[in-house]
Scaffold this motif. Structure first.
Motif, PDB file in Angstrom:
ATOM      1  N   SER A  94      -8.995  -2.757   4.889  1.00 15.52           N
ATOM      2  CA  SER A  94      -8.260  -3.989   4.570  1.00 15.52           C
ATOM      3  C   SER A  94      -7.347  -4.392   5.714  1.00 15.52           C
ATOM      4  CB  SER A  94      -7.409  -3.793   3.306  1.00 15.52           C
ATOM      5  OG  SER A  94      -8.122  -4.089   2.133  1.00 15.52           O
ATOM      6  N   TYR A  95      -6.667  -3.416   6.296  1.00 15.81           N
ATOM      7  CA  TYR A  95      -5.734  -3.728   7.371  1.00 15.81           C
ATOM      8  C   TYR A  95      -6.482  -4.269   8.586  1.00 15.81           C
ATOM      9  CZ  TYR A  95      -1.645  -3.377  10.385  1.00 15.81           C
ATOM     10  OH  TYR A  95      -0.599  -3.662  11.228  1.00 15.81           O
ATOM     11  N   GLY A  96      -7.675  -3.717   8.859  1.00 10.17           N
ATOM     12  CA  GLY A  96      -8.483  -4.260   9.942  1.00 10.17           C
ATOM     13  C   GLY A  96      -8.822  -5.714   9.701  1.00 10.17           C
ATOM     14  N   PHE A  97      -9.149  -6.068   8.451  1.00 14.14           N
ATOM     15  CA  PHE A  97      -9.466  -7.455   8.125  1.00 14.14           C
ATOM     16  C   PHE A  97      -8.211  -8.320   8.136  1.00 14.14           C
ATOM     17  CE2 PHE A  97     -13.645  -6.066   7.286  1.00 14.14           C
ATOM     18  CZ  PHE A  97     -14.452  -7.189   7.183  1.00 14.14           C
ATOM     19  N   LYS A  98      -7.118  -7.792   7.623  1.00 16.51           N
ATOM     20  CA  LYS A  98      -5.878  -8.567   7.621  1.00 16.51           C
ATOM     21  C   LYS A  98      -5.431  -8.891   9.041  1.00 16.51           C
ATOM     22  CE  LYS A  98      -1.177  -8.543   5.732  1.00 16.51           C
ATOM     23  NZ  LYS A  98      -0.167  -7.789   4.948  1.00 16.51           N
ATOM     24  N   SER A  99      -5.551  -7.920   9.947  1.00 16.52           N
ATOM     25  CA  SER A  99      -5.125  -8.142  11.323  1.00 16.52           C
ATOM     26  C   SER A  99      -6.066  -9.077  12.072  1.00 16.52           C
ATOM     27  CB  SER A  99      -5.007  -6.811  12.064  1.00 16.52           C
ATOM     28  OG  SER A  99      -6.263  -6.162  12.171  1.00 16.52           O
ATOM     29  N   ALA A 100      -7.253  -9.333  11.510  1.00 15.21           N
ATOM     30  CA  ALA A 100      -8.189 -10.292  12.103  1.00 15.21           C
ATOM     31  C   ALA A 100      -8.047 -11.673  11.497  1.00 15.21           C
ATOM     32  CB  ALA A 100      -9.623  -9.790  11.940  1.00 15.21           C
ATOM     33  N   GLY A 101      -7.061 -11.861  10.621  1.00 13.20           N
ATOM     34  CA  GLY A 101      -6.798 -13.192  10.099  1.00 13.20           C
ATOM     35  C   GLY A 101      -7.176 -13.430   8.662  1.00 13.20           C
ATOM     36  N   PHE A 102      -7.632 -12.402   7.950  1.00 10.18           N
ATOM     37  CA  PHE A 102      -7.981 -12.548   6.541  1.00 10.18           C
ATOM     38  C   PHE A 102      -6.769 -12.246   5.652  1.00 10.18           C
ATOM     39  CE2 PHE A 102     -12.020 -11.763   8.616  1.00 10.18           C
ATOM     40  CZ  PHE A 102     -12.918 -12.584   7.937  1.00 10.18           C
ATOM     41  N   ARG A 103      -6.873 -12.670   4.390  1.00  7.47           N
ATOM     42  CA  ARG A 103      -5.803 -12.431   3.427  1.00  7.47           C
ATOM     43  C   ARG A 103      -6.358 -11.667   2.232  1.00  7.47           C
ATOM     44  NH1 ARG A 103      -4.048 -15.665  -0.944  1.00  7.47           N
ATOM     45  NH2 ARG A 103      -5.286 -17.429  -0.193  1.00  7.47           N
ATOM     46  N   PRO A 104      -5.775 -10.519   1.886  1.00  4.32           N
ATOM     47  CA  PRO A 104      -6.268  -9.781   0.718  1.00  4.32           C
ATOM     48  C   PRO A 104      -5.933 -10.505  -0.575  1.00  4.32           C
ATOM     49  CG  PRO A 104      -4.310  -8.720   1.614  1.00  4.32           C
ATOM     50  CD  PRO A 104      -4.684  -9.811   2.579  1.00  4.32           C
ATOM     51  N   ASN A 105      -6.914 -10.589  -1.457  1.00  2.58           N
ATOM     52  CA  ASN A 105      -6.740 -11.263  -2.741  1.00  2.58           C
ATOM     53  C   ASN A 105      -6.706 -10.265  -3.893  1.00  2.58           C
ATOM     54  OD1 ASN A 105      -6.325 -13.681  -4.091  1.00  2.58           O
ATOM     55  ND2 ASN A 105      -8.500 -13.964  -4.554  1.00  2.58           N
ATOM     56  N   LEU A 106      -7.427  -9.153  -3.732  1.00  2.00           N
ATOM     57  CA  LEU A 106      -7.479  -8.093  -4.733  1.00  2.00           C
ATOM     58  C   LEU A 106      -8.004  -6.840  -4.062  1.00  2.00           C
ATOM     59  CD1 LEU A 106      -7.374  -7.104  -7.750  1.00  2.00           C
ATOM     60  CD2 LEU A 106      -9.780  -7.833  -7.911  1.00  2.00           C
ATOM     61  N   ALA A 107      -7.411  -5.701  -4.395  1.00  2.00           N
ATOM     62  CA  ALA A 107      -7.895  -4.404  -3.909  1.00  2.00           C
ATOM     63  C   ALA A 107      -7.892  -3.443  -5.080  1.00  2.00           C
ATOM     64  CB  ALA A 107      -7.008  -3.885  -2.781  1.00  2.00           C
ATOM     65  N   LEU A 108      -8.996  -2.705  -5.239  1.00  5.12           N
ATOM     66  CA  LEU A 108      -9.148  -1.810  -6.379  1.00  5.12           C
ATOM     67  C   LEU A 108      -9.539  -0.409  -5.945  1.00  5.12           C
ATOM     68  CD1 LEU A 108     -11.172  -4.039  -8.893  1.00  5.12           C
ATOM     69  CD2 LEU A 108      -8.740  -3.463  -9.029  1.00  5.12           C
ATOM     70  N   ASP A 109      -8.967   0.567  -6.632  1.00  6.02           N
ATOM     71  CA  ASP A 109      -9.352   1.961  -6.437  1.00  6.02           C
ATOM     72  C   ASP A 109      -8.833   2.750  -7.641  1.00  6.02           C
ATOM     73  OD1 ASP A 109     -10.288   3.582  -3.648  1.00  6.02           O
ATOM     74  OD2 ASP A 109      -9.372   4.827  -5.188  1.00  6.02           O
ATOM     75  N   VAL A 110      -9.423   3.914  -7.882  1.00  5.57           N
ATOM     76  CA  VAL A 110      -8.972   4.754  -8.994  1.00  5.57           C
ATOM     77  C   VAL A 110      -7.883   5.731  -8.561  1.00  5.57           C
ATOM     78  CG1 VAL A 110     -11.144   4.580 -10.262  1.00  5.57           C
ATOM     79  CG2 VAL A 110     -10.831   6.429  -8.584  1.00  5.57           C
ATOM     80  N   ASP A 111      -7.653   5.855  -7.270  1.00  7.48           N
ATOM     81  CA  ASP A 111      -6.653   6.789  -6.740  1.00  7.48           C
ATOM     82  C   ASP A 111      -5.272   6.129  -6.776  1.00  7.48           C
ATOM     83  OD1 ASP A 111      -4.947   8.338  -5.133  1.00  7.48           O
ATOM     84  OD2 ASP A 111      -6.594   9.019  -3.863  1.00  7.48           O
ATOM     85  N   ARG A 112      -4.424   6.589  -7.683  1.00  5.06           N
ATOM     86  CA  ARG A 112      -3.112   5.955  -7.862  1.00  5.06           C
ATOM     87  C   ARG A 112      -2.245   6.063  -6.617  1.00  5.06           C
ATOM     88  NH1 ARG A 112      -1.918   4.317 -12.893  1.00  5.06           N
ATOM     89  NH2 ARG A 112      -3.396   4.913 -14.542  1.00  5.06           N
ATOM     90  N   LYS A 113      -2.246   7.216  -5.964  1.00  5.46           N
ATOM     91  CA  LYS A 113      -1.418   7.384  -4.773  1.00  5.46           C
ATOM     92  C   LYS A 113      -1.908   6.491  -3.640  1.00  5.46           C
ATOM     93  CE  LYS A 113       1.567  10.286  -6.361  1.00  5.46           C
ATOM     94  NZ  LYS A 113       2.982   9.863  -6.544  1.00  5.46           N
TER      95      LYS A 113
END
Length: 344
Positions: free
Chosen positions: A26-45
């Motif tokens: 996500s950070y690679g995409f964010k630093s290329a100009g994208f905006r995160p809209n939703l991120a999902l994972d089962v790992d709470r930490k």
């Protein structure tokens, strides 16, 4: 330069990250100009780390359940790789292998411009890949696969990953490798002092036996040298392990990129993870730097879960290289101008 929509408002292509972990891709995409809209994972930490360092859009959630009413220009995903990795059992019946099919569910429902599925190189040679590809093609996506080594894109680490790129807005070019010399452990760790109060500059306290082994391992040495010069510190079982498993208890070469940073890099028995000069394994911060994680990141959890968050991620320079090519494809289709700096 930022791009804008027809109304003149600031605009960045949105993405959804499935199996997001702590958010390195996500950070690679964010630093290329994208905006995160939703991120999902089962790992709470891992989600806590994502929310602390990237965006509050991250949630603990089941990726197999497609959300209604969410739009995105891009879907990125890193489904579990244990069933395909050469470092694992490569069990074709591993139930986690099926999770990759969930990505196709999201793509069919949301219809992003581009989808990026990241995994180990062996993933592209599995029946699960064939099933996913067939569904993406039926949904009118052109599918490409790039197998890239992170060291060729600015990470101080040798790590090959496969990127399955599905696009309905044109061909996505494979990113060109950097022309400069590979970055080394010395470049990203030894030449950049770590703040004394950095909460991630920690490592496990060794047992008395482990400490003796650390002290006995010479520069660039490892298990072989221990067996040769200090057999009293080695269990008999070591002599029965196949040769390919002997690159453990090894000191990192400071003048080369590191080997792949695994989730277990705090354990010297899992690879060449001992500091080149100090009698210890590398710290969480040092492992993070080898993945391209900024020092501003403070990851959440105990050391072992944090090491897993670090080792599970895509090296940020590699993710950024892919993201820039995806951005270029979207912008060619829209006629907009890139929002990122070419030097990023």
């Amino acid at each position: 330069m930022t791009h804008s929509d027809p109304r003149g408002a600031r605009w960045k292509p949105r993405f959804i990250d499935l199996f997001c972990g702590a958010g390195l891709l996500s950070y690679g995409f964010k630093s290329a100009g994208f905006r995160p809209n939703l991120a999902l994972d089962v790992d709470r930490k891992a989600i806590q780390s994502y929310r602390a360092n990237i965006s509050k859009c991250a949630e603990v959630g089941d990726v197999s359940e497609v959300r209604d009413g969410i739009n995105a220009d891009v879907i990125i995903a890193g489904p579990p790789c244990q069933g395909f990795s050469t470092l694992g059992r490569r069990d074709p019946k591993d139930v986690r292998n099926e999770l990759g099919l969930s990505v196709a569910d999201w793509v069919e429902a949301i219809r992003p411009k581009v989808a990026v599925i990241e995994n180990v190189p062996g993933f592209a040679n599995t029946e699960w890949f064939d099933l996913i590809k067939a569904r993406l093609v039926r949904a009118d996506y052109a599918v490409q696969v790039f197998v890239l080594d992170a060291v060729e894109y600015g990470a101080a680490q040798k790590r090959k990953r496969a990127f399955t790129i599905a696009s309905r807005v044109g061909h996505v070019e494979c990113p060109s490798p950097r022309r400069s010399k590979p970055r080394t452990f010395k470049d990203v760790v030894l030449n950049r002092p770590i703040k004394p109060n950095d909460p991630m500059h920690i490592w496990p306290a060794p047992s008395p036996l482990a400490q003796q082994r650390f002290e006995a391992i010479p520069y660039m040495g490892g298990k072989r040298e221990l067996m040769l010069y200090r057999p009293d510190l080695c269990p008999e079982s070591w002599s029965h392990i196949p040769g390919e498993a002997t690159d453990v208890w090894g000191r990192i070469d400071p003048n080369s990129p590191s080997n792949t940073i695994r989730c277990s890099f705090l354990n010297p028995s899992k690879g060449r993870y001992i500091h080149p000069f100090e009698d210890r394994v590398i710290s969480l911060r040092e492992g993070a730097r080898l993945q391209g994680i900024p020092d501003s990141w403070i990851m959440q959890g105990e050391p072992t879960p944090i090491a897993r968050q670090i080792g599970n991620g895509v090296p940020i320079p590699l993710g950024r290289a892919i993201a820039k090519q995806v951005m270029a494809t979207i912008l060619r289709n829209s006629g907009e101008t890139p929002a990122y700096s070419a030097a990023a």
